[in-house]
Design a protein around this motif. Structure first.
Motif, PDB file in Angstrom:
ATOM      1  N   PRO A 104       0.722  -1.285   0.092  1.00 55.12           N
ATOM      2  CA  PRO A 104       0.028   0.154  -0.042  1.00 55.12           C
ATOM      3  C   PRO A 104       0.810   1.446   0.088  1.00 55.12           C
ATOM      4  N   GLU A 105       0.175   2.299  -0.681  1.00 55.67           N
ATOM      5  CA  GLU A 105       0.946   3.580  -0.710  1.00 55.67           C
ATOM      6  C   GLU A 105       2.146   3.496  -1.635  1.00 55.67           C
ATOM      7  N   SER A 106       2.358   2.460  -2.442  1.00 59.56           N
ATOM      8  CA  SER A 106       3.382   2.668  -3.477  1.00 59.56           C
ATOM      9  C   SER A 106       3.246   3.354  -4.559  1.00 59.56           C
ATOM     10  N   VAL A 107       4.391   3.942  -5.126  1.00 58.13           N
ATOM     11  CA  VAL A 107       4.078   4.555  -6.565  1.00 58.13           C
ATOM     12  C   VAL A 107       4.229   3.385  -7.586  1.00 58.13           C
ATOM     13  N   LEU A 108       3.420   3.282  -8.473  1.00 59.85           N
ATOM     14  CA  LEU A 108       3.247   2.362  -9.606  1.00 59.85           C
ATOM     15  C   LEU A 108       3.680   3.093 -10.783  1.00 59.85           C
ATOM     16  N   VAL A 109       4.982   2.237 -11.477  1.00 56.52           N
ATOM     17  CA  VAL A 109       5.640   2.511 -12.611  1.00 56.52           C
ATOM     18  C   VAL A 109       5.353   1.749 -13.538  1.00 56.52           C
ATOM     19  N   THR A 110       4.433   2.362 -14.757  1.00 61.52           N
ATOM     20  CA  THR A 110       3.887   1.353 -15.914  1.00 61.52           C
ATOM     21  C   THR A 110       3.852   1.927 -17.065  1.00 61.52           C
ATOM     22  N   GLY A 111       3.749   1.143 -18.090  1.00 56.98           N
ATOM     23  CA  GLY A 111       3.626   1.567 -19.670  1.00 56.98           C
ATOM     24  C   GLY A 111       2.242   1.538 -19.946  1.00 56.98           C
ATOM     25  N   LEU A 112       1.428   0.739 -19.216  1.00 53.42           N
ATOM     26  CA  LEU A 112       0.015   0.752 -19.788  1.00 53.42           C
ATOM     27  C   LEU A 112      -0.891   1.967 -19.236  1.00 53.42           C
ATOM     28  N   ILE A 113      -1.666   2.369 -20.088  1.00 51.21           N
ATOM     29  CA  ILE A 113      -2.562   3.589 -19.954  1.00 51.21           C
ATOM     30  C   ILE A 113      -4.072   3.373 -20.244  1.00 51.21           C
ATOM     31  N   THR A 114      -4.604   2.008 -19.791  1.00 46.36           N
ATOM     32  CA  THR A 114      -5.678   1.934 -19.676  1.00 46.36           C
ATOM     33  C   THR A 114      -6.323   2.279 -18.762  1.00 46.36           C
TER      34      THR A 114
END
Lengths: 115, 146
Positions: A44-54
């Motif tokens: 919880p409270e993490s930052v999510l790094v992603t390339g998905l944009i849905t």
């Protein structure tokens, strides 16, 4: 501990959801395009790094108590996805950095952020 | 028998990827409004979302029943889908029958059912090939796992 504002600055990121408070602290960083893995492993409270944009990224982040979404490679979701994030009070930051570069920059200044 | 303090049903339409997760987001908000502890809300939200996605990905339709009492949150999902031939295999991490479309959305890593079990205090699965699957998840609100 870094704040979301400092993360934005480190990545020269653009906040796509203006008006959302970035003074929150960021304890962990989790990088993945697999929402299944996010649901299974993110703290919880993490930052999510992603390339998905849905819109599923926004809903997954919201359900898993993610503090902010970082979109890599300068990606920008459709306006309705950004609107949904704004309604859910979830900041989205877009950066030109690759996923590797995002992790490397945060890791250099905040070595304990990974898991 | 503990008295039920809140109950709501949600219909889930198979294949409706556009609305996927909306029911679970609503459930999360409802539980927060009911004053359920944050860590319980998070576990219930994850359980609900994984189960909702399973209906959307694999079944024609399904129904999610949420009930809340003073000591537990219960989520029961019944789907009218193909059923699971080998439940033990489906419960193993990494096993998946997801299509490329599901994987493009970031799902189908074979983590769904194991993650539902991990986040539940009591987990039951009943499946009949050709009929459908029923998942029963209970999360106790007193902080103790059974």
């Amino acid at each position: 501990m870094l704040t979301l504002k400092e993360v934005q600055s480190l990545l020269s990121g653009e906040l796509l959801t203006p008006g959302i408070n970035l003074e929150k602290e960021c304890s962990k960083v989790f990088a993945s395009d697999m929402m299944s893995d996010v649901l299974a492993f993110i703290d919880p409270e993490s930052v999510l790094v992603t390339g998905l944009i849905t819109s599923h990224v926004v809903r997954t982040a919201c359900l898993a108590d993610v503090s902010a979404i970082i979109l890599v490679q300068g990606k920008r979701p459709e306006p309705m996805v950004v609107d949904e994030a704004r309604v859910r009070n979830l900041p989205i930051i877009s950066t030109a950095c690759s996923m590797f570069e995002v992790c490397a920059r945060i890791s250099r200044s905040h070595p304990e952020a990974g898991r | 028998m503990t008295e039920i303090s809140f109950q709501q049903e949600f219909e889930i339409k198979g294949g409706d990827f556009v609305r996927a997760g909306e029911a679970s987001c609503e459930i999360k908000n409802l539980l927060k409004e009911l004053g359920v502890a944050m860590q319980v809300v998070r576990r219930a939200a994850i359980v609900s979302y994984e189960a909702e996605m399973n209906v959307i990905m694999y079944a024609g339709s399904g129904r999610l029943d949420l009930s809340v009492t003073s000591d537990r949150v219960q989520i029961v999902v019944d789907d009218r889908g193909p059923g699971i031939e080998d439940v033990e295999l489906a419960m193993s991490e990494g096993y998946s029958t997801a299509t490329p479309e599901m994987r493009e959305l970031g799902f189908g890593a074979g983590m769904g059912l194991p993650n539902i079990k991990r986040n539940s205090d009591i987990f039951k699965i009943h499946s009949k090939v050709g009929r459908g699957t029923r998942l029963e998840m209970t999360i106790r609100t007193n902080g103790h796992r059974l």
